[in-house]
Design a protein around this motif. Structure first.
Motif, PDB file in Angstrom:
ATOM      1  N   MET A 135      -0.578   9.183  -0.772  1.00 36.89           N
ATOM      2  CA  MET A 135      -0.189   7.971  -0.051  1.00 36.89           C
ATOM      3  C   MET A 135      -0.186   8.129   1.466  1.00 36.89           C
ATOM      4  SD  MET A 135       3.119   5.615  -0.986  1.00 36.89           S
ATOM      5  CE  MET A 135       4.255   6.584   0.011  1.00 36.89           C
ATOM      6  N   GLY A 136      -0.154   9.380   1.955  1.00 34.81           N
ATOM      7  CA  GLY A 136      -0.098   9.573   3.386  1.00 34.81           C
ATOM      8  C   GLY A 136       1.289   9.328   3.935  1.00 34.81           C
ATOM      9  N   ASP A 137       1.378   9.139   5.245  1.00 35.50           N
ATOM     10  CA  ASP A 137       2.680   8.881   5.860  1.00 35.50           C
ATOM     11  C   ASP A 137       3.208   7.536   5.392  1.00 35.50           C
ATOM     12  OD1 ASP A 137       4.664   7.936   7.961  1.00 35.50           O
ATOM     13  OD2 ASP A 137       4.220   9.950   8.709  1.00 35.50           O
ATOM     14  N   PRO A 138       4.420   7.492   4.842  1.00 35.54           N
ATOM     15  CA  PRO A 138       4.955   6.232   4.322  1.00 35.54           C
ATOM     16  C   PRO A 138       5.058   5.125   5.364  1.00 35.54           C
ATOM     17  CG  PRO A 138       6.280   8.094   3.577  1.00 35.54           C
ATOM     18  CD  PRO A 138       5.334   8.630   4.614  1.00 35.54           C
ATOM     19  N   ALA A 139       5.202   5.517   6.644  1.00 36.88           N
ATOM     20  CA  ALA A 139       5.378   4.522   7.700  1.00 36.88           C
ATOM     21  C   ALA A 139       4.061   4.009   8.261  1.00 36.88           C
ATOM     22  CB  ALA A 139       6.214   5.112   8.843  1.00 36.88           C
ATOM     23  N   GLY A 140       2.951   4.538   7.766  1.00 34.65           N
ATOM     24  CA  GLY A 140       1.647   4.135   8.266  1.00 34.65           C
ATOM     25  C   GLY A 140       0.955   3.136   7.353  1.00 34.65           C
ATOM     26  N   ILE A 141      -0.355   3.025   7.520  1.00 36.72           N
ATOM     27  CA  ILE A 141      -1.124   2.023   6.780  1.00 36.72           C
ATOM     28  C   ILE A 141      -1.610   2.520   5.427  1.00 36.72           C
ATOM     29  CG2 ILE A 141      -1.869   0.841   8.869  1.00 36.72           C
ATOM     30  CD1 ILE A 141      -4.600   2.262   8.559  1.00 36.72           C
ATOM     31  N   GLY A 142      -1.349   3.795   5.106  1.00 36.82           N
ATOM     32  CA  GLY A 142      -1.840   4.357   3.848  1.00 36.82           C
ATOM     33  C   GLY A 142      -1.485   3.537   2.620  1.00 36.82           C
ATOM     34  N   PRO A 143      -0.195   3.200   2.429  1.00 36.48           N
ATOM     35  CA  PRO A 143       0.164   2.412   1.248  1.00 36.48           C
ATOM     36  C   PRO A 143      -0.574   1.079   1.174  1.00 36.48           C
ATOM     37  CG  PRO A 143       2.121   3.372   2.244  1.00 36.48           C
ATOM     38  CD  PRO A 143       0.998   3.621   3.198  1.00 36.48           C
ATOM     39  N   GLU A 144      -0.776   0.429   2.314  1.00 34.07           N
ATOM     40  CA  GLU A 144      -1.445  -0.877   2.331  1.00 34.07           C
ATOM     41  C   GLU A 144      -2.911  -0.766   1.941  1.00 34.07           C
ATOM     42  OE1 GLU A 144      -0.760  -2.978   6.088  1.00 34.07           O
ATOM     43  OE2 GLU A 144       0.998  -1.690   6.348  1.00 34.07           O
ATOM     44  N   VAL A 145      -3.605   0.226   2.504  1.00 30.49           N
ATOM     45  CA  VAL A 145      -5.034   0.314   2.197  1.00 30.49           C
ATOM     46  C   VAL A 145      -5.252   0.747   0.748  1.00 30.49           C
ATOM     47  CG1 VAL A 145      -5.761   0.611   4.589  1.00 30.49           C
ATOM     48  CG2 VAL A 145      -5.232   2.637   3.211  1.00 30.49           C
ATOM     49  N   ILE A 146      -4.303   1.498   0.192  1.00 30.82           N
ATOM     50  CA  ILE A 146      -4.401   1.842  -1.232  1.00 30.82           C
ATOM     51  C   ILE A 146      -4.305   0.579  -2.084  1.00 30.82           C
ATOM     52  CG2 ILE A 146      -3.196   2.968  -3.141  1.00 30.82           C
ATOM     53  CD1 ILE A 146      -2.465   5.228  -1.170  1.00 30.82           C
ATOM     54  N   VAL A 147      -3.344  -0.269  -1.777  1.00 34.13           N
ATOM     55  CA  VAL A 147      -3.185  -1.522  -2.519  1.00 34.13           C
ATOM     56  C   VAL A 147      -4.449  -2.378  -2.405  1.00 34.13           C
ATOM     57  CG1 VAL A 147      -1.923  -3.718  -2.603  1.00 34.13           C
ATOM     58  CG2 VAL A 147      -0.669  -1.556  -2.384  1.00 34.13           C
ATOM     59  N   LYS A 148      -4.968  -2.493  -1.196  1.00 31.17           N
ATOM     60  CA  LYS A 148      -6.161  -3.307  -0.979  1.00 31.17           C
ATOM     61  C   LYS A 148      -7.383  -2.757  -1.713  1.00 31.17           C
ATOM     62  CE  LYS A 148      -5.264  -5.385   3.565  1.00 31.17           C
ATOM     63  NZ  LYS A 148      -5.830  -5.554   4.927  1.00 31.17           N
ATOM     64  N   ALA A 149      -7.461  -1.442  -1.816  1.00 29.76           N
ATOM     65  CA  ALA A 149      -8.648  -0.809  -2.396  1.00 29.76           C
ATOM     66  C   ALA A 149      -8.566  -0.645  -3.905  1.00 29.76           C
ATOM     67  CB  ALA A 149      -8.865   0.557  -1.754  1.00 29.76           C
ATOM     68  N   TYR A 150      -7.375  -0.742  -4.484  1.00 28.73           N
ATOM     69  CA  TYR A 150      -7.161  -0.266  -5.846  1.00 28.73           C
ATOM     70  C   TYR A 150      -8.138  -0.848  -6.868  1.00 28.73           C
ATOM     71  CZ  TYR A 150      -5.194   0.696 -10.380  1.00 28.73           C
ATOM     72  OH  TYR A 150      -5.054   1.098 -11.671  1.00 28.73           O
ATOM     73  N   ARG A 151      -8.286  -2.155  -6.918  1.00 32.10           N
ATOM     74  CA  ARG A 151      -9.138  -2.736  -7.962  1.00 32.10           C
ATOM     75  C   ARG A 151     -10.597  -2.310  -7.798  1.00 32.10           C
ATOM     76  NH1 ARG A 151      -5.441  -7.587  -7.931  1.00 32.10           N
ATOM     77  NH2 ARG A 151      -4.523  -7.599 -10.025  1.00 32.10           N
ATOM     78  N   ARG A 152     -11.040  -2.098  -6.577  1.00 27.59           N
ATOM     79  CA  ARG A 152     -12.415  -1.655  -6.371  1.00 27.59           C
ATOM     80  C   ARG A 152     -12.585  -0.172  -6.686  1.00 27.59           C
ATOM     81  NH1 ARG A 152     -13.765  -4.001  -0.574  1.00 27.59           N
ATOM     82  NH2 ARG A 152     -15.742  -2.870  -0.876  1.00 27.59           N
ATOM     83  N   PHE A 153     -11.494   0.613  -6.612  1.00 24.89           N
ATOM     84  CA  PHE A 153     -11.556   1.993  -7.087  1.00 24.89           C
ATOM     85  C   PHE A 153     -12.050   2.042  -8.528  1.00 24.89           C
ATOM     86  CE2 PHE A 153      -7.753   3.576  -4.314  1.00 24.89           C
ATOM     87  CZ  PHE A 153      -8.597   3.808  -3.248  1.00 24.89           C
ATOM     88  N   LEU A 154     -11.593   1.089  -9.321  1.00 20.23           N
ATOM     89  CA  LEU A 154     -11.868   1.095 -10.757  1.00 20.23           C
ATOM     90  C   LEU A 154     -13.345   0.913 -11.080  1.00 20.23           C
ATOM     91  CD1 LEU A 154      -8.840  -1.126 -11.863  1.00 20.23           C
ATOM     92  CD2 LEU A 154      -9.042   1.361 -12.088  1.00 20.23           C
TER      93      LEU A 154
END
Length: 335
Positions: A12-31
């Motif tokens: 997830m990276g640093d919790p205070a950064g953009i890591g969590p957001e970009v993971i959420v945005k990318a998740y369905r396309r990861f699949l």
């Protein structure tokens, strides 16, 4: 998505950064290409779904075998190590949390529970506050896997570069340009390109000095250190070319003459990559691969972007590209 697709652990990276957001945005396309499982904090990831106005749920799991990979929920190995989240702040707690995500991912990769790791960005100031002596992910990954020879490869569009040295002062970087270090980087580069599906690559090798010393007029490092490394690589069967003038070799590589360029120091390789990867002031892609490790590790080629964290504005493209490269390498290692 099938059960034969690689499982990639996404830290997830640093919790205070953009890591969590970009993971959420990318998740369905990861699949589309693999099976993603997040290593992070479930509450922070759930908060990111709200920021991104996503209908995804967060499914906390204790082990990778408990995960179910579908489009409705993001499986996360929940380390539950973040108290109060304040986005955009450098904190020891957040630095420690991001290090713990990497540690767990390495353990899972070494145990064979995941096929590779893709990392969201950490904040070096925060990890330093947490007591880490590493300048980033790379040294930590190398130490935890007992790897002595490794390098950084950056991928952006049609350009790929590796580095003889990275996060050291320029005067030290020049001192690190030795025949053995250049030869090691050429070999690691050729092996990594094979993992990326290129079994007969051409590796361009940049000079250190302007115009690759212009026949000795501008220094002798090319003649004393780089040329012998290129010759030894060619004797070992690698199609290595150089040393080439640093001001033109990257353009030639982007046009297809070379499959990768071995750069002598950090900025020499990073500047052309960053020039390609920035659009309207925002990084839109770019992948960082740690080559030489016994496990697969890819990463975004951008930072934590504290200035926009929590606004849902960050681009997920670099993370998507990094995930796809990890999947590609995982397939190559299992065939």
């Amino acid at each position: 998505m099938t059960d034969s697709q690689p499982i990639i652990g996404v830290t997830m990276g640093d919790p205070a950064g953009i890591g969590p957001e970009v993971i959420v945005k990318a998740y369905r396309r990861f699949l589309d290409s693999g099976r993603p499982i997040v290593i992070g904090d479930g509450d922070v990831l759930a908060a990111a779904t709200e920021v991104c106005e996503s209908d995804l749920r967060v499914k906390r799991v204790e082990t990778v075998t408990d995960a179910r990979f579908g489009s409705g929920a993001i499986p996360v190995v929940d380390l539950d190590n973040v108290g109060r989240l304040v986005r955009g702040e450098v904190r020891e707690e957040y630095g420690n949390a991001s290090l713990e995500y990497i540690e767990r991912a390495i353990e899972l990769a070494q145990a064979g529970e995941i096929n590779g790791i893709t990392t969201a960005p950490i904040n070096k100031q925060a990890t330093k506050l947490a007591g880490s002596t590493y300048a980033g992910h790379t040294g930590m990954l190398a130490d935890r896997t007992d790897t002595s020879e490794y390098a950084m490869m950056l991928i952006e569009s049609e350009l790929r570069v590796t580095h003889v040295s990275t996060h050291v002062p320029l005067v030290e970087a020049c001192q690190q340009v030795t025949t053995s270090s250049v030869l090691s980087t050429i070999r690691l580069t050729a092996d990594a390109l094979a993992d990326l599906g290129d079994q007969d690559p051409t590796v361009g090798v940049a000079g250190l000095n302007p115009h690759a010393s212009d026949g000795g007029l501008l220094g002798d490092t090319e003649a004393t250190e780089i040329e012998p490394a290129v010759e030894q690589a060619r004797e070992a069967g690698i199609d290595a070319v150089g040393p080439e003038s640093p001001d033109t070799v990257y353009v030639r590589a982007a046009q297809g003459e070379f499959d990768c360029v071995v750069s002598m120091y950090h900025d020499q390789g990073h500047i052309p990559i960053k020039m390609l990867g920035f659009n309207s002031g925002q990084a839109v892609s770019g992948v960082n691969v740690t080559i030489g490790l016994p496990i697969i590790r890819t990463s975004v080629d951008h930072g934590t972007a504290f200035d926009i964290a929590g606004e849902g504005l960050a681009s997920e493209q670099s993370l998507l590209d990094a995930f796809d490269v990890a999947v590609e390498m995982a397939h190559a290692r299992t065939t």
